[in-house]
Scaffold this motif. Sequence first.
Motif, PDB file in Angstrom:
ATOM      1  N   VAL A 129      35.189  -6.294  73.627  1.00 54.89           N
ATOM      2  CA  VAL A 129      36.018  -7.362  74.189  1.00 54.89           C
ATOM      3  C   VAL A 129      35.304  -7.918  75.416  1.00 54.89           C
ATOM      4  O   VAL A 129      34.891  -7.157  76.295  1.00 54.89           O
ATOM      5  N   PHE A 130      35.200  -9.256  75.481  1.00 50.86           N
ATOM      6  CA  PHE A 130      34.508  -9.923  76.578  1.00 50.86           C
ATOM      7  C   PHE A 130      35.404 -11.001  77.171  1.00 50.86           C
ATOM      8  O   PHE A 130      36.089 -11.724  76.440  1.00 50.86           O
ATOM      9  N   TRP A 131      35.371 -11.132  78.498  1.00 49.94           N
ATOM     10  CA  TRP A 131      36.150 -12.172  79.181  1.00 49.94           C
ATOM     11  C   TRP A 131      35.400 -12.581  80.431  1.00 49.94           C
ATOM     12  O   TRP A 131      34.755 -11.738  81.081  1.00 49.94           O
ATOM     13  N   GLN A 132      35.447 -13.866  80.756  1.00 54.55           N
ATOM     14  CA  GLN A 132      34.863 -14.330  82.010  1.00 54.55           C
ATOM     15  C   GLN A 132      35.656 -15.511  82.538  1.00 54.55           C
ATOM     16  O   GLN A 132      36.401 -16.150  81.810  1.00 54.55           O
ATOM     17  N   THR A 133      35.470 -15.775  83.821  1.00 53.02           N
ATOM     18  CA  THR A 133      36.236 -16.822  84.489  1.00 53.02           C
ATOM     19  C   THR A 133      35.710 -18.222  84.213  1.00 53.02           C
ATOM     20  O   THR A 133      36.401 -19.194  84.477  1.00 53.02           O
ATOM     21  N   GLY A 134      34.523 -18.354  83.709  1.00 49.79           N
ATOM     22  CA  GLY A 134      33.901 -19.646  83.451  1.00 49.79           C
ATOM     23  C   GLY A 134      32.400 -19.463  83.424  1.00 49.79           C
ATOM     24  O   GLY A 134      31.904 -18.355  83.278  1.00 49.79           O
ATOM     25  N   ALA A 135      31.664 -20.559  83.600  1.00 51.30           N
ATOM     26  CA  ALA A 135      30.211 -20.487  83.611  1.00 51.30           C
ATOM     27  C   ALA A 135      29.736 -19.857  84.921  1.00 51.30           C
ATOM     28  O   ALA A 135      30.324 -20.097  85.976  1.00 51.30           O
ATOM     29  N   PRO A 136      28.674 -19.051  84.854  1.00 49.14           N
ATOM     30  CA  PRO A 136      28.142 -18.482  86.098  1.00 49.14           C
ATOM     31  C   PRO A 136      27.551 -19.582  86.975  1.00 49.14           C
ATOM     32  O   PRO A 136      27.168 -20.646  86.471  1.00 49.14           O
ATOM     33  N   PRO A 137      27.467 -19.338  88.279  1.00 50.74           N
ATOM     34  CA  PRO A 137      26.869 -20.334  89.173  1.00 50.74           C
ATOM     35  C   PRO A 137      25.441 -20.680  88.756  1.00 50.74           C
ATOM     36  O   PRO A 137      24.682 -19.816  88.310  1.00 50.74           O
ATOM     37  N   ALA A 138      25.083 -21.946  88.897  1.00 50.86           N
ATOM     38  CA  ALA A 138      23.740 -22.410  88.539  1.00 50.86           C
ATOM     39  C   ALA A 138      22.683 -21.649  89.330  1.00 50.86           C
ATOM     40  O   ALA A 138      22.845 -21.395  90.521  1.00 50.86           O
ATOM     41  N   GLY A 139      21.623 -21.272  88.642  1.00 47.40           N
ATOM     42  CA  GLY A 139      20.511 -20.597  89.290  1.00 47.40           C
ATOM     43  C   GLY A 139      20.696 -19.106  89.508  1.00 47.40           C
ATOM     44  O   GLY A 139      19.785 -18.438  90.002  1.00 47.40           O
ATOM     45  N   LEU A 140      21.855 -18.554  89.137  1.00 44.54           N
ATOM     46  CA  LEU A 140      22.111 -17.131  89.331  1.00 44.54           C
ATOM     47  C   LEU A 140      21.432 -16.325  88.227  1.00 44.54           C
ATOM     48  O   LEU A 140      21.520 -16.679  87.056  1.00 44.54           O
ATOM     49  N   TRP A 141      20.763 -15.240  88.598  1.00 46.52           N
ATOM     50  CA  TRP A 141      20.198 -14.347  87.597  1.00 46.52           C
ATOM     51  C   TRP A 141      21.313 -13.441  87.099  1.00 46.52           C
ATOM     52  O   TRP A 141      21.911 -12.688  87.867  1.00 46.52           O
ATOM     53  N   VAL A 142      21.609 -13.532  85.816  1.00 44.05           N
ATOM     54  CA  VAL A 142      22.647 -12.716  85.201  1.00 44.05           C
ATOM     55  C   VAL A 142      21.974 -11.884  84.109  1.00 44.05           C
ATOM     56  O   VAL A 142      21.725 -12.376  83.011  1.00 44.05           O
ATOM     57  N   PRO A 143      21.671 -10.618  84.404  1.00 41.33           N
ATOM     58  CA  PRO A 143      21.018  -9.779  83.395  1.00 41.33           C
ATOM     59  C   PRO A 143      21.980  -9.431  82.262  1.00 41.33           C
ATOM     60  O   PRO A 143      23.195  -9.464  82.413  1.00 41.33           O
ATOM     61  N   ASP A 144      21.387  -9.098  81.127  1.00 44.75           N
ATOM     62  CA  ASP A 144      22.159  -8.616  79.995  1.00 44.75           C
ATOM     63  C   ASP A 144      22.927  -7.367  80.436  1.00 44.75           C
ATOM     64  O   ASP A 144      22.456  -6.607  81.283  1.00 44.75           O
ATOM     65  N   GLN A 145      24.093  -7.146  79.848  1.00 53.74           N
ATOM     66  CA  GLN A 145      24.877  -5.981  80.250  1.00 53.74           C
ATOM     67  C   GLN A 145      24.277  -4.664  79.790  1.00 53.74           C
ATOM     68  O   GLN A 145      24.671  -3.602  80.256  1.00 53.74           O
ATOM     69  N   GLY A 146      23.307  -4.702  78.909  1.00 52.43           N
ATOM     70  CA  GLY A 146      22.532  -3.514  78.584  1.00 52.43           C
ATOM     71  C   GLY A 146      23.217  -2.491  77.703  1.00 52.43           C
ATOM     72  O   GLY A 146      22.754  -1.363  77.596  1.00 52.43           O
ATOM     73  N   VAL A 147      24.319  -2.861  77.075  1.00 47.74           N
ATOM     74  CA  VAL A 147      25.007  -1.916  76.200  1.00 47.74           C
ATOM     75  C   VAL A 147      24.667  -2.284  74.758  1.00 47.74           C
ATOM     76  O   VAL A 147      25.030  -3.357  74.292  1.00 47.74           O
ATOM     77  N   PRO A 148      23.950  -1.413  74.053  1.00 51.34           N
ATOM     78  CA  PRO A 148      23.578  -1.754  72.684  1.00 51.34           C
ATOM     79  C   PRO A 148      24.800  -1.767  71.767  1.00 51.34           C
ATOM     80  O   PRO A 148      25.790  -1.090  72.032  1.00 51.34           O
ATOM     81  N   PRO A 149      24.738  -2.561  70.689  1.00 56.63           N
ATOM     82  CA  PRO A 149      25.859  -2.544  69.745  1.00 56.63           C
ATOM     83  C   PRO A 149      26.003  -1.167  69.106  1.00 56.63           C
ATOM     84  O   PRO A 149      25.020  -0.427  68.986  1.00 56.63           O
ATOM     85  N   TYR A 150      27.209  -0.844  68.720  1.00 53.71           N
ATOM     86  CA  TYR A 150      27.469   0.464  68.122  1.00 53.71           C
ATOM     87  C   TYR A 150      26.758   0.565  66.784  1.00 53.71           C
ATOM     88  O   TYR A 150      26.858  -0.330  65.951  1.00 53.71           O
ATOM     89  N   ARG A 151      26.023   1.668  66.569  1.00 55.03           N
ATOM     90  CA  ARG A 151      25.252   1.834  65.342  1.00 55.03           C
ATOM     91  C   ARG A 151      25.762   2.953  64.462  1.00 55.03           C
ATOM     92  O   ARG A 151      25.402   3.030  63.297  1.00 55.03           O
ATOM     93  N   GLY A 152      26.558   3.847  64.999  1.00 53.31           N
ATOM     94  CA  GLY A 152      27.015   4.969  64.179  1.00 53.31           C
ATOM     95  C   GLY A 152      25.862   5.846  63.745  1.00 53.31           C
ATOM     96  O   GLY A 152      24.849   5.956  64.425  1.00 53.31           O
ATOM     97  N   ARG A 153      25.975   6.407  62.581  1.00 49.41           N
ATOM     98  CA  ARG A 153      24.949   7.341  62.099  1.00 49.41           C
ATOM     99  C   ARG A 153      24.011   6.676  61.113  1.00 49.41           C
ATOM    100  O   ARG A 153      23.104   7.314  60.601  1.00 49.41           O
ATOM    101  N   GLY A 154      24.242   5.412  60.782  1.00 55.16           N
ATOM    102  CA  GLY A 154      23.441   4.740  59.754  1.00 55.16           C
ATOM    103  C   GLY A 154      22.251   4.169  60.254  1.00 55.16           C
ATOM    104  O   GLY A 154      21.216   3.942  60.240  1.00 55.16           O
TER     105      GLY A 154
END
Length: 150
Positions: A125-150
């Motif tokens: 689930v993702f939510w945000q208040t709007g677009a980030p401020p221009a010029g701001l460095w916003v790194p990826d959240q770094g959480v890989p998608p769930y892969r299970g055992r496959g």
Amino acid sequence: MTDPLRHLGQASPLPASPEAAVLDYPPNPHPGVPYLVRFTCPEFTSLCPVTGQPDFAHLVIDYVPDARIVESKSLKLFLGSFRNHAGFHEAVTVGIGRRLAEEMAPAWLRIGGYWYPRGGIPIDVFWQTGAPPAGLWVPDQGVPPYRGRG
């Protein structure tokens, strides 16, 4: 500081509920400077509103302060108060983001709730208040998608 800090440096019990939790918001030490703050909570828990069983998530909260910041101990206690709170993943994730946005009034905020599988299906689930401020460095959240055992 204009607001007293009610938790930092003091014994603070875990609030009985998210509604009872009090968050502290000291002044931003760098007003007018756009910078990103990230909180990561890899062991977040709440309860399924139907079964009462525990649900587990990895939360990532990113925000750009305006006049105030959120004090980390008060945030930890707020997030911990969900241990006995029943709510669907969507209600919990968006509710946390909205409360922080309404009370702190940051320049920008986003929350990612990476929930572990329930019934064999992970829910993100993702939510945000709007677009980030221009010029701001916003790194990826770094959480890989769930892969299970496959």
